[in-house]
Design an enzyme around this catalytic site. Sequence first.
Site, PDB file in Angstrom:
ATOM      1  N   GLY A   1       0.799  -1.216   0.000  1.00 49.42           N
ATOM      2  CA  GLY A   1       0.000   0.000   0.000  1.00 49.42           C
ATOM      3  C   GLY A   1       0.830   1.264   0.000  1.00 49.42           C
ATOM      4  O   GLY A   1       0.447   2.265   0.601  1.00 49.42           O
TER       5      GLY A   1
ATOM      6  N   GLY B   1      -0.024   8.117   0.899  1.00 43.89           N
ATOM      7  CA  GLY B   1      -0.282   8.142   2.327  1.00 43.89           C
ATOM      8  C   GLY B   1       0.889   7.728   3.196  1.00 43.89           C
ATOM      9  O   GLY B   1       2.057   8.045   2.925  1.00 43.89           O
ATOM     10  N   ILE B   2       0.562   6.998   4.267  1.00 43.44           N
ATOM     11  CA  ILE B   2       1.576   6.604   5.251  1.00 43.44           C
ATOM     12  C   ILE B   2       2.610   5.673   4.639  1.00 43.44           C
ATOM     13  O   ILE B   2       3.807   5.805   4.905  1.00 43.44           O
ATOM     14  CB  ILE B   2       0.900   5.957   6.474  1.00 43.44           C
TER      15      ILE B   2
ATOM     16  N   TYR C   1     -14.788  -3.587  11.224  1.00 47.84           N
ATOM     17  CA  TYR C   1     -13.499  -2.926  11.033  1.00 47.84           C
ATOM     18  C   TYR C   1     -12.591  -3.142  12.234  1.00 47.84           C
ATOM     19  O   TYR C   1     -11.394  -3.406  12.085  1.00 47.84           O
ATOM     20  CB  TYR C   1     -13.692  -1.427  10.790  1.00 47.84           C
TER      21      TYR C   1
ATOM     22  N   LYS D   1      -8.838  -4.828  12.043  1.00 47.68           N
ATOM     23  CA  LYS D   1      -7.592  -4.188  12.469  1.00 47.68           C
ATOM     24  C   LYS D   1      -6.966  -4.938  13.635  1.00 47.68           C
ATOM     25  O   LYS D   1      -5.742  -5.076  13.718  1.00 47.68           O
ATOM     26  CB  LYS D   1      -7.842  -2.726  12.844  1.00 47.68           C
TER      27      LYS D   1
END
Length: 285
Positions: A26, A30-31, A177, A181
């Site tokens: 990913g 972003g991060i 969710y 996570k």
Amino acid sequence: MTHPTSTSSPPASEASLTGRTLFITGASRGIGKAIAVRAARDGANIVVAAKTDRRHPKLEGTIHTTVEEIEAAGGHGLALRLDVRDDAAVDDAVARAADHFGGIDILVNNASAILLQGVEELAMKRYDLMFDVNVRGTYTMSRACVPWLLKSPNAHVLNLSPPLNLDPQWFKDHVAYTMAKYGMSMCVLGMAEEFRDRGIAFNALWPRTVIATAAINLLPSVSPEHCRTPEIMADAAHAVLTRDARECTGNFFIDEDLLRSEGVRDFDSYQVAPGQPLLKDLFLD
């Protein structure tokens, strides 16, 4: 061109990822991208593994533009289009990365899917997406990289996932969710112990405040000026990944707390709008 990794050399110094090879999922934005660019400033090799290989009409960044930023920052990049839900593609990407750079020293499980909906609203295909990307994707990526990580003198796996907080408030509005996570975090809990005596560190990292990424569009009533930038997570990840893997494993780090322990005192530079109040992230009391 192949840039050899340091898998046959002594561990990197405490402050540098020079010559290390990072595989980041990913990482097109972003991060994940911020972690990649921070490592590139050390001269690291970075595998940018993500689905976006062409410009998206609504989202910035591709695996190729991230590699361009990595190269500009002084690192070496390899763009690989990857869907972590595809086991065969994962195995192939890991093999290609190891062949290109001579090994893999670090895995960053950053790829994630989010949808904050309750039981009545959430469609099962969205439930499956979160579990396939967050939990199964983290597991299959870790499993595929382990043979290479075992050859590294300072191997790390870093999951971008929260500490395990069983307060019901974190379950009641988006149980799917939260479970997805926490599944990533449970991988840290279990794998850290499984590989503790074999030299692979497994740790988790989570932000104290909401980070200004594309994901905030899925959070109700969140605007960028009340967020920090991805760079705080990048600096925190760097602090973890440069530690001795045999002495730093099984931890659930919070970015701000970790950086304070490293001597950082100025956090205004990480704010999108310095002086504005910040929003606390999920899962933190």
